[in-house]
Design a protein around this motif. Sequence first.
Motif, mmCIF file in Angstrom:
data_model
loop_
_atom_site.group_PDB
_atom_site.id
_atom_site.type_symbol
_atom_site.label_atom_id
_atom_site.label_comp_id
_atom_site.label_asym_id
_atom_site.label_seq_id
_atom_site.Cartn_x
_atom_site.Cartn_y
_atom_site.Cartn_z
ATOM 1 N N ASN A 47 5.463 38.940 29.531
ATOM 2 C CA ASN A 47 5.052 38.576 28.166
ATOM 3 C C ASN A 47 6.270 38.367 27.275
ATOM 4 O O ASN A 47 6.483 39.116 26.312
ATOM 5 C CB ASN A 47 4.148 39.667 27.574
ATOM 6 C CG ASN A 47 2.883 39.895 28.382
ATOM 7 O OD1 ASN A 47 2.035 39.011 28.461
ATOM 8 N ND2 ASN A 47 2.763 41.074 28.973
ATOM 9 N N GLU A 49 6.869 36.296 24.993
ATOM 10 C CA GLU A 49 6.582 35.905 23.610
ATOM 11 C C GLU A 49 6.454 37.111 22.690
ATOM 12 O O GLU A 49 6.476 36.969 21.455
ATOM 13 C CB GLU A 49 5.307 35.055 23.558
ATOM 14 C CG GLU A 49 4.011 35.798 23.860
ATOM 15 C CD GLU A 49 3.794 36.101 25.334
ATOM 16 O OE1 GLU A 49 2.869 36.878 25.638
ATOM 17 O OE2 GLU A 49 4.546 35.553 26.172
ATOM 18 N N LYS A 50 6.338 38.324 23.243
ATOM 19 C CA LYS A 50 6.183 39.527 22.426
ATOM 20 C C LYS A 50 7.365 39.746 21.490
ATOM 21 O O LYS A 50 7.230 40.386 20.446
ATOM 22 C CB LYS A 50 6.021 40.763 23.319
ATOM 23 C CG LYS A 50 4.664 40.890 23.989
ATOM 24 C CD LYS A 50 4.649 42.023 24.991
ATOM 25 C CE LYS A 50 5.001 43.355 24.375
ATOM 26 N NZ LYS A 50 4.931 44.454 25.365
ATOM 27 N N LYS A 53 9.345 34.537 17.759
ATOM 28 C CA LYS A 53 9.637 33.109 17.882
ATOM 29 C C LYS A 53 10.953 32.772 17.197
ATOM 30 O O LYS A 53 11.314 33.367 16.180
ATOM 31 C CB LYS A 53 8.509 32.283 17.261
ATOM 32 C CG LYS A 53 7.167 32.438 17.951
ATOM 33 C CD LYS A 53 6.109 31.586 17.278
ATOM 34 C CE LYS A 53 4.765 31.728 17.968
ATOM 35 N NZ LYS A 53 3.709 30.901 17.324
ATOM 36 N N TYR A 57 14.877 30.257 21.087
ATOM 37 C CA TYR A 57 14.314 31.204 22.054
ATOM 38 C C TYR A 57 13.217 30.510 22.840
ATOM 39 O O TYR A 57 12.239 30.011 22.268
ATOM 40 C CB TYR A 57 13.750 32.438 21.354
ATOM 41 C CG TYR A 57 13.129 33.430 22.326
ATOM 42 C CD1 TYR A 57 13.923 34.165 23.196
ATOM 43 C CD2 TYR A 57 11.751 33.607 22.384
ATOM 44 C CE1 TYR A 57 13.369 35.056 24.093
ATOM 45 C CE2 TYR A 57 11.183 34.512 23.273
ATOM 46 C CZ TYR A 57 11.993 35.222 24.124
ATOM 47 O OH TYR A 57 11.444 36.102 25.023
ATOM 48 N N PRO A 59 10.526 31.126 25.774
ATOM 49 C CA PRO A 59 9.867 32.067 26.683
ATOM 50 C C PRO A 59 9.442 31.385 27.982
ATOM 51 O O PRO A 59 8.902 30.271 27.963
ATOM 52 C CB PRO A 59 8.650 32.531 25.881
ATOM 53 C CG PRO A 59 8.373 31.425 24.916
ATOM 54 C CD PRO A 59 9.682 30.753 24.631
ATOM 55 N N PRO A 61 7.173 32.736 30.882
ATOM 56 C CA PRO A 61 6.384 33.855 31.431
ATOM 57 C C PRO A 61 6.381 33.855 32.957
ATOM 58 O O PRO A 61 6.161 32.818 33.586
ATOM 59 C CB PRO A 61 4.975 33.593 30.880
ATOM 60 C CG PRO A 61 5.163 32.635 29.747
ATOM 61 C CD PRO A 61 6.354 31.800 30.110
#
Length: 325
Positions: A47, A49-50, A53, A57, A59, A61
């Motif tokens: 995860n 994205e936790k 933003k 950056y 992400p 997953p």
Amino acid sequence: MTSLLFYSIMSSKPLRVGVIGPAGFGGSYLTVELLNRGHTVIGISRNPEKVGKHPRYIPRPVDVDQVSIEELSEVFDGLDVLVSEFGPHTAGPGALLYMPLLESVRKILLAYKLRPASYFIFVGGAGSLHVPGTNISCVDHPDFFLAYRRAISTSLAHIAYMEERLGIMGTSLRRYREARLAESSGITTEEDRTVIADYEKQIRAKDNASDFIKAGRTTYMFFEDRKNFDWSFVSPSALYRPGKRTGKYEISVDEMVLLGEQQEGKDVFEGRLTGISVSDMAIAIANEIEQKKLVWKHWSAWGDISEDMPAPAYVFLDAVEGGSR
């Protein structure tokens, strides 16, 4: 070997840095540090994205434990540097961690070899460092775990961090701290003496964190004496915890730095363990990403942890200009 290094911001061209575990303890602070220096961070975890933003950056997953080596290698595509802050210890107290960690690190390394970046930095643990003047890893020394638990019990920052991450392990540590404070003040009760005896008996029998710390020690064997790719193995000093950002730290290679001289009648670690704040550790790793001064080295960093106040166990990208939760 030790040397003093000072914080400097953005001393190299912008890099694309993959961080395995960007939303975890060390990984979140490192991600923010790298973004503040102008780099692009590719967050790699279940995860990612936790952490929030940010325009730089990205992400990606992935569950390291579930995908194939080939699938994981695709996630590493297009990186200049890969940093592993991977830590299955987030599974919680009592989890079986020794073999899972070794298998995960083996998979990460094999995937990396399929799509290598220019540099791979692996963040392990203090247990792989040697007792000064010996070839014995700290985690294999019979006195290490008790001295370590006693040391972290003196820190409100470390206790709060453990309570946030591991629940009951932090709560029991706080009660142990209270009993030891009562003992040192001469107002100990029978209950306090029982708490201390039971807690230390458990540590001597088998510390709850020993499997993870021993696995971290063993992972170094994947790297030791290998020179077919550029790597660096980082072992934050034993009292690694939230704390003040000082911008200064010292480096040691292979050995754990201990303070002062061993006192007569006490074990080699008692009252001598060093530490570093997670913020300063992020600076040390970011500097190494940019400067590559410790290639093929097993190193540690330690610094000032005298300010002992509870602090966030994680940071988010709203700490970076242009970031948001």
